[in-house]
Scaffold this motif. Structure first.
Motif, PDB file in Angstrom:
ATOM      1  N   GLU A  43       1.048  -1.105  -0.151  1.00  0.00           N
ATOM      2  CA  GLU A  43       0.012   0.254  -0.093  1.00  0.00           C
ATOM      3  C   GLU A  43       0.670   0.697   0.098  1.00  0.00           C
ATOM      4  OE1 GLU A  43      -3.217  -0.211   3.595  1.00  0.00           O
ATOM      5  OE2 GLU A  43      -3.680  -1.857   2.713  1.00  0.00           O
ATOM      6  N   GLY A  44       1.894   1.032   0.983  1.00  0.00           N
ATOM      7  CA  GLY A  44       2.846   2.187   1.135  1.00  0.00           C
ATOM      8  C   GLY A  44       3.428   2.750  -0.525  1.00  0.00           C
ATOM      9  N   SER A  45       3.837   1.816  -1.270  1.00  0.00           N
ATOM     10  CA  SER A  45       4.287   1.907  -2.493  1.00  0.00           C
ATOM     11  C   SER A  45       3.715   2.132  -3.385  1.00  0.00           C
ATOM     12  CB  SER A  45       5.397   0.233  -2.839  1.00  0.00           C
ATOM     13  OG  SER A  45       4.290  -0.554  -3.275  1.00  0.00           O
ATOM     14  N   ARG A  46       2.199   1.570  -3.144  1.00  0.00           N
ATOM     15  CA  ARG A  46       1.332   2.160  -3.611  1.00  0.00           C
ATOM     16  C   ARG A  46       1.375   3.556  -4.354  1.00  0.00           C
ATOM     17  NH1 ARG A  46      -3.416  -1.854  -3.954  1.00  0.00           N
ATOM     18  NH2 ARG A  46      -2.143  -3.873  -5.081  1.00  0.00           N
ATOM     19  N   TRP A  47       0.312   4.218  -3.143  1.00  0.00           N
ATOM     20  CA  TRP A  47       0.850   5.363  -3.309  1.00  0.00           C
ATOM     21  C   TRP A  47       1.895   6.517  -2.621  1.00  0.00           C
ATOM     22  CZ3 TRP A  47       3.285   9.493   0.660  1.00  0.00           C
ATOM     23  CH2 TRP A  47       2.390  10.107   0.562  1.00  0.00           C
ATOM     24  N   VAL A  48       3.779   5.540  -3.084  1.00  0.00           N
ATOM     25  CA  VAL A  48       4.223   6.432  -3.610  1.00  0.00           C
ATOM     26  C   VAL A  48       4.213   6.439  -5.145  1.00  0.00           C
ATOM     27  CG1 VAL A  48       6.603   6.214  -4.048  1.00  0.00           C
ATOM     28  CG2 VAL A  48       5.452   6.355  -1.975  1.00  0.00           C
ATOM     29  N   ARG A  49       4.005   5.330  -6.174  1.00  0.00           N
ATOM     30  CA  ARG A  49       3.543   5.164  -7.122  1.00  0.00           C
ATOM     31  C   ARG A  49       2.543   6.339  -7.845  1.00  0.00           C
ATOM     32  NH1 ARG A  49       2.964  -0.836  -9.040  1.00  0.00           N
ATOM     33  NH2 ARG A  49       3.464  -0.709  -6.299  1.00  0.00           N
ATOM     34  N   GLY A  50       1.623   6.571  -6.846  1.00  0.00           N
ATOM     35  CA  GLY A  50       0.912   7.234  -7.546  1.00  0.00           C
ATOM     36  C   GLY A  50       1.268   9.235  -7.016  1.00  0.00           C
ATOM     37  N   ARG A  51       1.793   8.575  -6.463  1.00  0.00           N
ATOM     38  CA  ARG A  51       1.923  10.629  -5.736  1.00  0.00           C
ATOM     39  C   ARG A  51       3.454  10.727  -7.300  1.00  0.00           C
ATOM     40  NH1 ARG A  51       4.780  12.144  -0.274  1.00  0.00           N
ATOM     41  NH2 ARG A  51       5.665  14.088  -0.627  1.00  0.00           N
TER      42      ARG A  51
END
Length: 168
Positions: free
Chosen positions: A5-13
């Motif tokens: 979830e953290g890496s998805r948030w970073v990729r989305g950002r």
């Protein structure tokens, strides 16, 4: 699962930042391309009397008043070009031949060139006209006409048959 979830948030950002950067660069490109269009429009405008042939400037005045282009510089006797819209050089009287050029007034014929640049569209147009210079006065120690009356022959750029300009 927290790592995903953290890496998805970073990729989305990162994707959002990349989108913003690309959009800003594209908008900047459009703005810069319009600046180039404006600059080329100025280059395409007819040249003012300030850049006319040096022989014109060398003419002796013989006590006759001249015309100061946009109210500046040394008055020129029998100019072939007079800028009418000094803010953007969008209207210029060109190809003027003087039928009478005296100490009190002058009469000539030529063409008013109008450059249409609204919204980057339009075409340049020329309108045959008669020119009358009047009101000679001393300006910066030299005699210069202070007024110009333009009378159009036929169609006109703004619907008026006669326009008055202050040359002081």
């Amino acid at each position: 699962m927290t790592d995903r979830e953290g890496s998805r948030w970073v990729r989305g950002r990162i994707a959002l930042v990349a989108f913003v950067v690309v959009t800003a660069l594209a908008a900047g490109g459009v703005w810069f391309s319009q600046v180039t269009d404006r600059a080329s429009a100025v280059d395409a405008a007819p040249k003012t009397s300030a850049v006319q042939d040096g022989k014109q400037a060398a003419k002796q005045s013989g006590g006759l008043p001249g015309v100061r282009d946009c109210g500046f510089g040394k008055p020129e006797i029998k100019p072939e070009v007079i800028t009418l819209a000094c803010a953007d050089a969008g209207m210029v009287a060109t190809g003027i031949s003087w039928e009478k050029y005296g100490t009190k007034d002058a009469l000539g014929v030529g063409v008013v060139q109008v450059q249409k640049t609204a919204a980057g569209a339009g075409v340049d147009a020329g309108f045959p006209a008669t020119f009358r210079l009047y009101g000679p006065k001393a300006r910066d120690g030299e005699l210069a006409f202070t007024g110009l009356e333009v009378t159009y022959e036929g169609s006109t750029p703004f619907g008026d048959t006669t326009e008055m300009y202050n040359l002081a």
